[in-house]
Design a protein around this motif. Structure first.
Motif, mmCIF file in Angstrom:
data_model
loop_
_atom_site.group_PDB
_atom_site.id
_atom_site.type_symbol
_atom_site.label_atom_id
_atom_site.label_comp_id
_atom_site.label_asym_id
_atom_site.label_seq_id
_atom_site.Cartn_x
_atom_site.Cartn_y
_atom_site.Cartn_z
ATOM 1 N N PRO A 212 8.810 11.902 -31.602
ATOM 2 C CA PRO A 212 9.894 11.392 -32.452
ATOM 3 C C PRO A 212 11.228 12.094 -32.282
ATOM 4 C CG PRO A 212 8.310 12.667 -33.734
ATOM 5 C CD PRO A 212 7.721 12.489 -32.378
ATOM 6 N N ASP A 213 11.253 13.264 -31.669
ATOM 7 C CA ASP A 213 12.506 14.013 -31.544
ATOM 8 C C ASP A 213 13.036 14.047 -30.109
ATOM 9 O OD1 ASP A 213 12.486 14.720 -34.291
ATOM 10 O OD2 ASP A 213 11.027 16.312 -33.853
ATOM 11 N N ASP A 214 12.457 13.244 -29.230
ATOM 12 C CA ASP A 214 12.883 13.223 -27.837
ATOM 13 C C ASP A 214 14.131 12.356 -27.694
ATOM 14 O OD1 ASP A 214 13.058 12.273 -25.011
ATOM 15 O OD2 ASP A 214 11.258 13.522 -24.796
ATOM 16 N N GLY A 215 15.240 12.976 -27.279
ATOM 17 C CA GLY A 215 16.506 12.251 -27.186
ATOM 18 C C GLY A 215 16.474 11.094 -26.214
ATOM 19 N N TYR A 216 15.816 11.282 -25.069
ATOM 20 C CA TYR A 216 15.750 10.212 -24.078
ATOM 21 C C TYR A 216 15.024 8.991 -24.633
ATOM 22 C CZ TYR A 216 17.179 13.571 -20.479
ATOM 23 O OH TYR A 216 17.865 14.497 -19.728
ATOM 24 N N ARG B 210 20.613 9.631 -33.566
ATOM 25 C CA ARG B 210 19.639 10.723 -33.430
ATOM 26 C C ARG B 210 19.571 11.206 -31.977
ATOM 27 N NH1 ARG B 210 14.186 8.539 -35.568
ATOM 28 N NH2 ARG B 210 13.471 10.596 -34.848
ATOM 29 N N ALA B 211 19.680 10.274 -31.041
ATOM 30 C CA ALA B 211 19.668 10.663 -29.627
ATOM 31 C C ALA B 211 20.886 11.512 -29.290
ATOM 32 C CB ALA B 211 19.617 9.420 -28.746
ATOM 33 N N VAL B 212 22.059 11.121 -29.807
ATOM 34 C CA VAL B 212 23.281 11.894 -29.554
ATOM 35 C C VAL B 212 23.170 13.276 -30.188
ATOM 36 C CG1 VAL B 212 25.747 12.037 -30.053
ATOM 37 C CG2 VAL B 212 24.768 9.895 -29.249
ATOM 38 N N ALA B 213 22.579 13.345 -31.375
ATOM 39 C CA ALA B 213 22.418 14.646 -32.018
ATOM 40 C C ALA B 213 21.524 15.555 -31.189
ATOM 41 C CB ALA B 213 21.839 14.462 -33.417
ATOM 42 N N ALA B 214 20.504 14.972 -30.557
ATOM 43 C CA ALA B 214 19.577 15.756 -29.737
ATOM 44 C C ALA B 214 20.149 16.093 -28.374
ATOM 45 C CB ALA B 214 18.258 15.004 -29.570
ATOM 46 N N MET B 215 21.077 15.257 -27.861
ATOM 47 C CA MET B 215 21.586 15.421 -26.497
ATOM 48 C C MET B 215 23.103 15.239 -26.487
ATOM 49 S SD MET B 215 18.647 13.184 -24.609
ATOM 50 C CE MET B 215 19.300 13.565 -23.007
ATOM 51 N N ALA B 216 23.772 16.079 -27.262
ATOM 52 C CA ALA B 216 25.217 15.922 -27.441
ATOM 53 C C ALA B 216 25.984 16.063 -26.134
ATOM 54 C CB ALA B 216 25.726 16.937 -28.464
ATOM 55 N N GLY B 217 25.424 16.791 -25.164
ATOM 56 C CA GLY B 217 26.135 17.019 -23.908
ATOM 57 C C GLY B 217 25.804 16.041 -22.811
ATOM 58 N N ASP B 218 25.123 14.939 -23.119
ATOM 59 C CA ASP B 218 24.731 13.961 -22.110
ATOM 60 C C ASP B 218 25.746 12.824 -22.061
ATOM 61 O OD1 ASP B 218 23.270 11.418 -21.167
ATOM 62 O OD2 ASP B 218 21.858 13.003 -20.620
#
Length: 650
Positions: free
Chosen positions: A534-538, A562-570
């Motif tokens: 559930p916490d995987d940004g991809y 939620r994806a952006v929060a997990a992977m803000a630098g992508d």
């Protein structure tokens, strides 16, 4: 068979008796900034837990094995300047530089700077300890031995300094001096608080007694040590080697036949030699043929061939008592590796082992994999090179070496190593998988497919659990090579083996979303992947993009945020967030996300061009242009060449 776990036993009893903090030198490591290694010492195996969920088309085809925090940190950390690159005067400069290098696990520079600091003050025990640890970790054993001698001469020898001194006495076969050093060393006020140190000293002393020609006392010492709580298995292995060394092959076989004593690669080799000395070649052959992983260990295969030819194997598992002490260090280093978080002290023991017995391949392999975990890829490569020079091209070592080179971004060298491994051992499926992964990592998707084909054919249908990863990896290569029907078949075959593989569920679901096919099924596949991770940004990005493709823009917002929060630098995730905001009627927020995506440097110029077009004309206009142009955005007009401000004759 687990080559690195030298003593194949239930580790709990031994670890309770031999706690890492009780071993010689542990206190020094506590005062020296050595980060604990990550999990990179393990061979990269496909593991659904914790592996990055790769997405088709938008993600490079990197390996899906668990990521290595140590490797990532080493890559991102600023390099420590070489010791000769920074002119320093006084004590503070080299001391601070040494500490910084140690924090980054840059052992060569840490040791060089520490020695520079010692040149300013050679009586500081903290500086001496720091330098000694760094020198051993860097493999600078001659300098470490000299420093340990200085510390002893000054009357400030620590436990680790004494251990280094004893290692040098063993290496030079000064057995009486070694026994005297052990017998006159300061004793722990309460031996029960440091059973590990007492056990190490006791095993060294037992081997030293053998070296001094006092075999009876040596064997009695081994028997006494075997009574240490939780240590009988370890000690009996060394006792068996000692008994074989003095010609008591019957006694050695009785000990080695215990599966908890001899069920590891060095134990199997020793037992095969002992059985052969007892004229029991048939028993040795049966034992070797029953050993799991035989085909992956050329050493065992070579012994088997010699036995089948009727040759009597010499007993050379230990040629000198120093080799026995080297295996003591290797034993403790391997036990430390068996912890969930490998102790830095494991590297110290591995280095001492290879210093005492340079031909002990297991010590070099252990050191190499630990160095890999510390992110010290060049030092690790030196150990792998040493293994190859020994003629010890074991697949397990080569697979680890390939992984080291790939993580160090030396992809050409890694590919050459993988090709050499598949040429030397074409029967090894893991070698072909490693080659396929490397080719895929370099976007050579078409070339990767035959490598996976070979691996899958070698594994066969009788080992489905071993098939799922090469099927999944080949599916990625096929999808990236534009052969989606074949890729889909591989993904579905992998899911039959592991129906709860979040990686495969996500990749197949996203592939269909990206192709705008079977969107309802794709959404269900990705939802299942989200349930699993559930916490995987991809995967959250995949879910949001599925909703986007279905036109359910408002539902896409929450998982995308939620994806952006997990992977803000992508860059890609931020780009997707912008598209979803735009279609949800939040144009200003969309523009902010696109600007951020551009600032993060998209993977390709085509992606950057598309983001700039959206900022210039809006997503609606870009989609219309793509529809009118067969699904592709027209390239930007060529930029006029800058006017030449000069003129002839100026």
């Amino acid at each position: 068979m687990i080559p690195l776990a030298l003593i194949a036993l239930t580790a709990a009893p031994l670890l309770s008796a031999v706690a890492p903090q009780s071993l010689p030198g542990a206190a020094l490591l506590g005062g020296t900034a050595l980060a604990a290694p990550g999990q990179a010492w393990r061979l990269a195996q496909a593991d659904d837990q914790g592996a990055d969920a790769e997405r088709p088309a938008h993600r490079p085809g990197t390996a899906e094995a668990p990521t290595d925090d140590a490797a990532a940190k080493a890559k991102d950390a600023p390099a420590t300047p070489a010791a000769d690159a920074l002119p320093m005067r006084g004590l503070a400069g080299p001391y601070l530089a040494s500490r910084m290098a140690a924090i980054q696990n840059d052992f060569p520079n840490a040791s060089d700077y520490a020695l520079r600091a010692l040149a300013q003050d050679d009586t500081d025990p903290f500086l001496q300890d720091s330098a000694l640890v760094a020198l051993i970790a860097a493999g600078e054993m001659e300098r470490a031995t000299a420093l340990a001698g200085t510390m002893a001469d000054q009357g400030r020898a620590t436990e680790l300094a004494r251990l280094v001194r004893r290692t040098e006495l063993a290496r030079t076969a000064r057995w009486d001096a070694l026994i005297a050093d052990l017998d006159t060393a300061p004793k722990q006020s309460d031996a029960s608080e440091a059973p590990g140190a007492e056990l190490v000293d006791g095993l060294i002393r037992a081997w030293a007694l053998l070296g001094a020609g006092r075999a009876g006392e040596s064997l009695s010492e081994f028997k006494r040590l075997a009574k240490t709580r939780g240590a009988a298995t370890m000690v009996n292995y060394h006792r068996a080697l000692a008994q074989a060394k003095v010609g008591d092959f019957e006694g050695a076989e009785q000990l080695l036949s215990d599966p908890t004593v001899g069920a590891h690669i060095l134990g199997v080799i020793a037992r095969a030699q002992v059985l052969s000395q007892l004229e029991r070649n048939k028993d040795a052959i049966a034992m070797l043929e029953a050993s799991p992983g035989l085909e992956e260990e050329p050493q065992l295969g070579a012994l088997l061939e010699r036995l089948k030819k009727g040759e009597t194997l010499p007993f050379d598992a230990v040629q000198t008592p120093a080799d026995g002490i080297a295996q003591v260090f290797l034993t403790f280093g391997s036990v430390l590796v068996s912890n969930d978080e490998p102790d830095p002290l494991a590297l110290i023991h591995a280095r001492l082992a290879e210093y005492l017995s340079p031909r002990l391949g297991e010590a070099r392999l252990l050191a190499a994999q630990l160095l890999q975990g510390f992110g010290q890829f060049d030092l690790a490569e030196q150990e792998f090179d040493a293994l190859r020079e020994l003629g010890d091209m074991r697949p397990v070592a080569e697979l680890a070496r390939i992984d080291v080179l790939a993580r160090a971004e030396r992809l050409d060298d890694a590919e050459k190593a993988a090709l050499a491994l598949t040429a030397a051992h074409p029967e090894l499926a893991q070698g072909w998988i490693a080659l396929g992964d490397l080719l895929r990592q370099q976007d050579k998707f078409t070339q990767a497919v035959p490598a996976y084909d070979k691996a899958i054919s070698l594994i066969g249908k009788d080992s489905p659990e071993a098939l799922w990863f090469p099927l999944y990896a080949r599916g990625i290569a096929l999808e990236r090579a534009g052969q989606f029907p074949k890729a889909e078949a591989d993904f579905r075959a992998a899911l039959k083996i592991r129906p709860d593989s979040a990686q495969v569920l996500n990749y197949l679901g996203y592939s269909m979303v990206d192709r705008n096919e079977n969107l309802d099924e794709a959404l269900n596949l990705i939802k299942r992947a989200v349930e699993l991770r559930p916490d995987d940004g991809y995967i959250l990005d995949s879910l949001a993009w599925a909703y986007y493709r279905l036109g359910r823009y408002d539902e896409a917002v929450a998982p995308m945020e939620r994806a952006v929060a997990a992977m803000a630098g992508d860059a890609l995730v931020n780009d997707h967030m912008g598209d979803i905001y735009w279609m949800a009627g939040r144009q200003r927020e969309a523009e902010i996300q696109w600007h951020r995506a551009l600032s993060l440097k998209p993977a390709t110029e085509a992606e950057a061009h598309r983001i700039r077009a959206k900022l210039d004309r809006g997503l609606d206009a870009v989609l219309a242009e793509e529809e009118a142009n067969g699904g592709k955005l027209p390239p930007p007009p060529p930029q006029p060449a800058p006017a030449d401000s000069g003129s002839e004759g100026d």
